[in-house]
Design a protein around this motif. Structure first.
Motif, PDB file in Angstrom:
ATOM      1  N   THR A 238       0.693  -1.311  -0.048  1.00 32.18           N
ATOM      2  CA  THR A 238       0.102  -0.100   0.068  1.00 32.18           C
ATOM      3  C   THR A 238       0.998   1.260  -0.034  1.00 32.18           C
ATOM      4  O   THR A 238       0.666   2.186  -0.775  1.00 32.18           O
ATOM      5  N   ALA A 239       1.857   1.247   0.855  1.00 28.50           N
ATOM      6  CA  ALA A 239       2.821   2.560   1.079  1.00 28.50           C
ATOM      7  C   ALA A 239       3.478   2.635  -0.386  1.00 28.50           C
ATOM      8  O   ALA A 239       3.660   3.822  -0.802  1.00 28.50           O
ATOM      9  N   ARG A 241       2.598   1.741  -3.266  1.00 27.65           N
ATOM     10  CA  ARG A 241       1.525   2.374  -4.507  1.00 27.65           C
ATOM     11  C   ARG A 241       1.342   3.757  -4.154  1.00 27.65           C
ATOM     12  O   ARG A 241       1.124   4.525  -5.356  1.00 27.65           O
ATOM     13  N   GLU A 242       1.205   4.087  -3.031  1.00 31.82           N
ATOM     14  CA  GLU A 242       0.999   5.587  -2.700  1.00 31.82           C
ATOM     15  C   GLU A 242       2.204   6.255  -3.447  1.00 31.82           C
ATOM     16  O   GLU A 242       1.980   7.762  -3.715  1.00 31.82           O
ATOM     17  N   HIS A 243       3.035   5.999  -3.155  1.00 24.31           N
ATOM     18  CA  HIS A 243       4.569   6.648  -3.923  1.00 24.31           C
ATOM     19  C   HIS A 243       4.633   6.245  -5.453  1.00 24.31           C
ATOM     20  O   HIS A 243       5.678   6.649  -6.041  1.00 24.31           O
TER      21      HIS A 243
END
Length: 509
Positions: A238-239, A241-243
């Motif tokens: 998740t982290a 993909r957020e970047h």
């Protein structure tokens, strides 16, 4: 899986018998058991018991909730004076003994428990909670079903409670649900939106995928996409993909110096290493140029086998005297084949403990160093302490203080901890993952914890059939391979052969 289901069913039956016995001197309508049968019959019987004013309803089935599409059952419903609350029975421990304090002069933090003989939630400083997200979500689910069925009563936020009876079955652990109801409602509506295809979804690997029947289909799609979730866990995925980092290739192309600002999802270099290991096929990476692990003149590898929560029936040992090449490296098991739980377990444990202490004393008397090794000490420590507690006072059983002193000593070495400190293992650090890298292979292709449960049931004739000697042999060979794997792995770590693995610095260069 089948063995776990059988064990859970047996535990529920034991808890039912216990509760029925506790409430046997009360009016017959106080504790009501809903008989097994078709679901619609159980729902009708549950509602009839509620209308009759039953205080405890066992094996309750609740009416379907068509609005939120809920269906469920609760091992127990308890009336708290307002309405009914769900109490589930689970085959794992939900509390643990509380520690003396936090080191700051404060006592143990109180949780809430209720006795089994009445719903009387009270602060309890003798235990601490072992939170379980699945248990909490199931209790929330059942609570909302009780609301829909009109069985919960009118409550304030602080009155929404539920309970769990765990493996020890010595209390009801009380869970406060009021503050979580809104969050659970949002979660429910999000899931319904996904089911109704109102929200676009795509597969992403998480821990539960290993047991999902659709995993092969999702895995194929993820491999085509080179999806980053194939190499890191859900929160890191998740982290990333957020970047904007969505593929393994993109992650592998980064360097540790490119760590995003405010990164709070584990080690960013480890995430890069996972991607590069996936591309190169590297099963392990050294975190430094050396891989230190404690060694001794006399070494004993130890592996314990237990059957669920019923006890530890086998303590396997492998002794190596590095100062005496003529002394054979011998596997020695301390085992009972009487079906657990049994006091014969105390005899095998006492024999194991006496032998271990004798070998330690013998080595020290001759000026030799001594160390005992296990792989992931959590299980062994649990049954070392548990055996001392359960069989206290029986012949040959050490005191809890003696066991704790041994566990805390430098002569008890956890090889798993050494692997964790010295290596990055992208596919996991289980013994069966890492020992093959050191050149060890198990004789039985089916060897594993889950399979050993089935073997044990056959070995002792748990279903009433004659004990199967071949399964006893199979278990002993499996246990022997585990201690030999531990020995091979730690000796490999202490040899030049380990330098064949790349270091983290080389991998990330």
């Amino acid at each position: 899986m089948a063995r776990r289901k059988e064990a859970a069913a047996l535990h529920r039956a034991r808890v039912h018998d216990l509760l029925r016995s506790i409430h046997s001197d009360e009016a017959s309508a106080t504790f009501v058991t809903v008989e097994s049968g078709p679901r619609e019959d159980r729902v009708a019987a549950t509602l009839a018991a509620a209308r009759a004013g039953a205080r405890w309803i066992w094996n309750a089935a609740l009416p379907d909730d068509p609005l939120d599409r809920r269906r469920g059952h609760s091992e127990l419903l308890v009336h708290d004076g307002i309405g009914y609350l769900p109490v589930i029975v689970v085959n794992h421990r939900v509390t643990r003994p509380a520690s003396a304090g936090n080191g700051n002069g404060d006592g143990p933090r109180a949780i809430t428990t209720s006795p089994l003989w009445a719903w009387l939630p009270m602060p309890d400083t003798t235990r601490t909670m072992r939170p379980n997200r699945r248990d909490q979500q199931r209790l929330q689910h059942l609570t909302e079903m009780l609301v829909a069925a009109g069985l919960s009563g009118e409550r304030s936020t602080g009155q929404w409670r539920a309970g769990v009876i765990g493996m020890d079955a010595d209390c009801i652990a009380v869970i406060d649900l009021g503050a979580q109801r809104e969050d659970f409602a949002h979660l429910t509506y999000e899931r319904l939106a996904i089911v109704d295809q109102l929200v676009a979804t795509a597969p992403s690997r998480i821990g539960e995928c290993a047991d999902c029947p659709w995993w092969k289909q999702c895995e194929a799609e993820l491999m085509v996409r080179d999806d980053v979730s194939l190499v890191v866990n859900g929160s890191v995925t998740t982290a990333l993909r957020e970047h904007g980092i969505t593929t393994i290739g993109a992650l592998a192309a980064l360097s540790p110096a490119q760590e995003p600002e405010e990164w709070h999802s584990g080690s960013f270099p480890d995430a890069i290493a996972a991607a590069r290991c996936y591309q190169t096929g590297s099963p392990m990476v050294r975190r430094s140029t050396t891989a230190p692990i404690a060694r001794a003149d006399v070494e004993v590898d130890v592996d314990m086998e237990s059957f669920g929560e019923d006890g530890a029936y086998l303590w396997g040992t492998l002794l190596t005297d590095r100062t005496d090449p003529d002394r054979p490296v011998r596997y020695r098991p301390f085992v009972t084949w009487r079906p657990l739980p049994t006091t014969a377990e105390a005899e095998s444990f006492a024999a194991f403990w006496a032998w271990l202490q004798e070998e330690m004393a013998h080595a020290h008397a001759r000026g030799k160093t001594f160390a005992a090794y296990c792989y992931s000490e959590q299980a062994e420590n649990r049954w070392l302490r548990g055996s001392a507690d359960r069989f206290a006072g029986m012949p040959g059983i050490p005191t809890r203080a003696e066991v704790d002193a041994f566990i805390a000593s430098p002569q008890w070495v956890d090889v798993y901890a050494a692997v964790s400190s010295n290596f990055y293992c992208p596919k996991g650090k289980g013994l069966k993952r890492v020992a093959p890298v050191a050149g060890f292979h198990w004789r039985d292709d089916e060897a594993g914890g889950a399979a050993s449960m089935d073997w044990y049931a056959l070995a002792v004739g748990m279903d009433g059939s004659a004990p199967d000697e071949s399964q006893r042999t199979r278990l002993l060979q499996y246990n022997e391979d585990d201690v030999r794997a531990t020995k091979v792995l730690r000796e490999w770590m202490d040899s030049d052969a380990v330098t064949a693995l790349p270091t983290m610095r080389e991998l990330l260069a």
